[in-house]
Design an enzyme around this catalytic site. Sequence first.
Site, short mmCIF file in Angstrom:
data_model
loop_
_atom_site.label_atom_id
_atom_site.label_comp_id
_atom_site.label_asym_id
_atom_site.label_seq_id
_atom_site.Cartn_x
_atom_site.Cartn_y
_atom_site.Cartn_z
N ASP A 33 0.85 -1.20 0.02
CA ASP A 33 0.02 0.11 -0.07
C ASP A 33 1.13 1.32 0.11
OD1 ASP A 33 -1.95 -1.83 0.22
OD2 ASP A 33 -2.53 -1.12 2.19
N GLU A 35 3.70 1.62 -1.42
CA GLU A 35 4.31 1.82 -2.64
C GLU A 35 3.19 2.74 -3.64
OE1 GLU A 35 7.74 -1.36 -3.12
OE2 GLU A 35 5.61 -2.09 -2.69
N ASP A 37 0.36 4.11 -2.52
CA ASP A 37 0.15 5.63 -2.23
C ASP A 37 1.18 6.73 -2.61
OD1 ASP A 37 -1.83 4.84 -0.65
OD2 ASP A 37 -0.66 4.93 1.30
N SER A 82 -13.07 8.22 0.41
CA SER A 82 -11.83 8.37 0.80
C SER A 82 -11.19 9.66 1.59
CB SER A 82 -11.06 7.44 -0.23
OG SER A 82 -9.60 7.09 0.60
N LEU A 83 -10.04 9.37 1.79
CA LEU A 83 -9.60 10.56 2.47
C LEU A 83 -8.19 11.02 1.43
CD1 LEU A 83 -9.28 9.95 6.32
CD2 LEU A 83 -10.79 11.56 5.00
N GLU A 114 -7.45 10.71 15.21
CA GLU A 114 -7.78 9.60 15.56
C GLU A 114 -6.68 8.57 14.80
OE1 GLU A 114 -11.65 9.10 13.84
OE2 GLU A 114 -12.30 11.15 14.34
N LYS A 116 -5.43 5.84 12.34
CA LYS A 116 -5.87 5.49 11.01
C LYS A 116 -5.84 4.12 10.82
CE LYS A 116 -5.25 6.09 6.07
NZ LYS A 116 -6.05 4.99 5.59
N ASP A 118 -5.83 0.34 10.16
CA ASP A 118 -5.41 -0.46 8.90
C ASP A 118 -6.44 -1.57 8.68
OD1 ASP A 118 -4.09 -0.91 6.51
OD2 ASP A 118 -2.25 -1.52 7.60
N GLU A 178 -14.05 0.66 10.68
CA GLU A 178 -13.11 -0.13 9.99
C GLU A 178 -13.01 -1.65 10.57
OE1 GLU A 178 -11.89 1.71 8.00
OE2 GLU A 178 -10.04 1.00 7.32
N TYR A 230 -16.17 5.24 13.50
CA TYR A 230 -15.63 6.42 13.61
C TYR A 230 -16.31 7.64 13.10
CZ TYR A 230 -13.64 4.93 9.03
OH TYR A 230 -13.37 4.16 8.10
N LYS A 294 -9.56 15.72 11.69
CA LYS A 294 -11.00 15.89 11.08
C LYS A 294 -11.16 17.20 11.87
CE LYS A 294 -12.29 11.15 10.88
NZ LYS A 294 -13.01 9.91 11.42
N LYS A 318 -0.13 10.02 6.94
CA LYS A 318 0.44 8.72 6.84
C LYS A 318 2.03 8.42 7.21
CE LYS A 318 -2.08 6.18 3.55
NZ LYS A 318 -2.14 4.95 3.12
N CYS A 412 28.01 -26.99 6.75
CA CYS A 412 28.57 -25.84 7.37
C CYS A 412 29.20 -25.04 6.52
CB CYS A 412 29.10 -25.98 8.75
SG CYS A 412 29.58 -24.33 9.72
N CYS A 415 32.89 -24.55 8.44
CA CYS A 415 33.70 -25.81 8.76
C CYS A 415 33.47 -26.89 8.12
CB CYS A 415 33.63 -25.97 10.48
SG CYS A 415 32.33 -26.60 10.90
N CYS A 430 24.66 -26.41 13.11
CA CYS A 430 26.21 -27.07 12.71
C CYS A 430 26.83 -27.53 14.29
CB CYS A 430 27.30 -25.93 12.54
SG CYS A 430 28.84 -26.48 12.65
N CYS A 435 33.78 -25.24 15.52
CA CYS A 435 33.31 -24.41 14.09
C CYS A 435 33.80 -22.96 14.54
CB CYS A 435 31.90 -24.58 14.01
SG CYS A 435 31.72 -23.30 12.72
#
Length: 688
Positions: A33, A35, A37, A82-83, A114, A116, A118, A178, A230, A294, A318, A412, A415, A430, A435
Amino acid sequence: MSSDLTTRASELRDELNYHIYRYNVLGSPVITDGEYDKMYHELKALEAEHPELITPDSPTQRAGSDLSEDFPKVKHPAPILSLANAFSEDDLKAWEERNLKLLPAGTQLGYTLEPKLDGLTIVITYENGYLVQAATRGNGELGDDVTANVRTIRNVPLKIPVDKNGPKAPERLVVRGEVMFHKKDFAALNKKQEAEGLPLYVNARNTASGTLKQKDSRITASRPLIAYLYSVVAISGTKWDTQWDILNNLRDLGFSTAPHAEFYPTLSDIIQQLPTWESRRRTLDFEIDGVVLKINDLKIQAELGYSGKDPRGAIAYKFPAEEMTTKLLGVTANIGRTGRVTPTAQLEPVFIGGVTVVNASLHNYDQIAKLDIRLGDTVIIKRSGEVIPYVIGPVIGARDGSETAILPPTNCPSCNTPIVQPEGFVDFICPNPLCPERVFRSIEFFVSRGAMDIESMGPQTVKILIDRKLIQDEADIFTLKPESFEGIEGFGEKKIDNLMKSIEAAKTRPLAQLVCSLGIDGVGSVVAGLLADKFGSIDAIQSATVEAIDDIEGIGPILAQGIAEWFADERHRNLLDKFRAVGINPQNKAKVAAGDGLTGSTFVLTGTLPTLSREQAEALIESHGGKVSGSVSKKTSYVLMGDTPGSKADKARTLGVPIISEEQLLEMISGNPTQSNNPTDDNPQNPA
Ligand code: IVH
């Protein structure tokens, strides 16, 4: 306008539309999300500056849809919007300034702040107090009718007010909130999956969404979803004037509202709260990805209206993204001090929450198999606070078939001993105690802060000392002399001096600290403290039976067995002998209960005591009511003398102040003085 901007806007539109399709149609997103956003925000900013760039297919021109074929549709009484997002203080200030320009001069704006949450939006309708309908957000106008499923959510009231003495329910009330999982419930759900040999869920929100959209509501009922409400979408029969009233009234009617919501009279109050929220995030029971501001006065909110599809009266701030996707390029197997083989992910560099991440933890090979993580996968990385970044899971939808399985090494890497998986263990090991990597890790741990805390001896120094065969185990550190470092590059006089001083200081660490530093599996500072308290010396722990160790509250039978085995191991016994040979054999004299036997006496310490460190001796004296002073005078009651005493001993003799040994001090404390050995016998003025 530059054609670069046109090209960039078009690229962003295409990318975003592709990800919307992956998310909503295929149900298999390939980016996080955060990325999404970031790209959305970039496009939005571009379009705000150059409105001519807006095209009808721009994702900013519609709100997404999560409608599914499986449910009847419900028309929302008002659009479920949405916001807009803010990512910085400046974004928030700019938002307030834009709003103030649209409002009469002198308008004062107060805000609610408030979390947010998820999760996913839910819209629930109550008529005459009864829950009659519940719907997903859908496309904002129409939602999926998931009433049967929402009725299974334990904190959603079927009838309001829940308390019959509570306020009267509005005739009709449509509330928005939510739906999500509490972190611990999501973890428990995954434990259950694991126990049943089923694949683990990677993402709590997607799982909550999948749970809410089950066709069979018994499945929804079997998973502990939770809902926080909310806002009000529609209300009749009464009127609420502020967002703060909404939250209070919803709570009074019996709804859960998100904890820590607050009213603040100014934006700068809110800005001051942001760091608190960023750190609080980790302590909350549920996931949040920011906070929502708000405007409190609902009349002002309505007056401000909308900018595109976003209400102007509220904004989401965010937090920096904690989760990002990147490519898993390789996996290295690291060997720990106990021989445990831990896989570490090598990643295509990715910027998460302010730092570039190139390595991440993969926990263990069992987890890799359970999550079906493959080499070459696009993986989701989480970096949260100080925790080492870790791989959450693969993005299955991003596979192209070239990905390959990740298997534990057969030998390993340090060793070459064959790796084993002891029965009932998730870890591969191991098994070679010699070792080189295990030895290095043990010594590195031994000297580290929190263990023996040998300042100025970092991992680099440990490596050099091992490579030059100056040390082979932890005890060898205490045989080092300034000459040992002669000719080693980078070891100047000052550095050597510091090293010798910190080694010297480490010689007097208390018993619990030494035990903790040995790196025994399962023995951290708490268990080490329990062992030190109970047995009082390395010798006593070494000869303790499993039963005696198991007797200690806080140590279970498996750990007790492991501890006894560690101390029985010949190599470890030799190590402990070497410690004794270099004078490291702490006794936990603090075991003697505190008392007041030394009240009124003042002590001066000189020389090195046989078992107690200076700090321990001082603490012991003080815990029995005595005082410790730095210089000898007539008022000194005793001089506590150890090996190689300084001039204080001479002064004590001159002034006739009694000189006592550590043994005598301990006897005084236990109330059992050994008169015969008392060097003060011939001194009648002694209060002893
Ligand atoms: S208010 C018209 N308050 O965040 C404004 N939304 O990015 C309605 N969300 O779609 C939203 N916590 O699903 C609001 N305390 C909160 C929220 C919240 C989470 C979600 C909501 C919304 C999304 C916007």
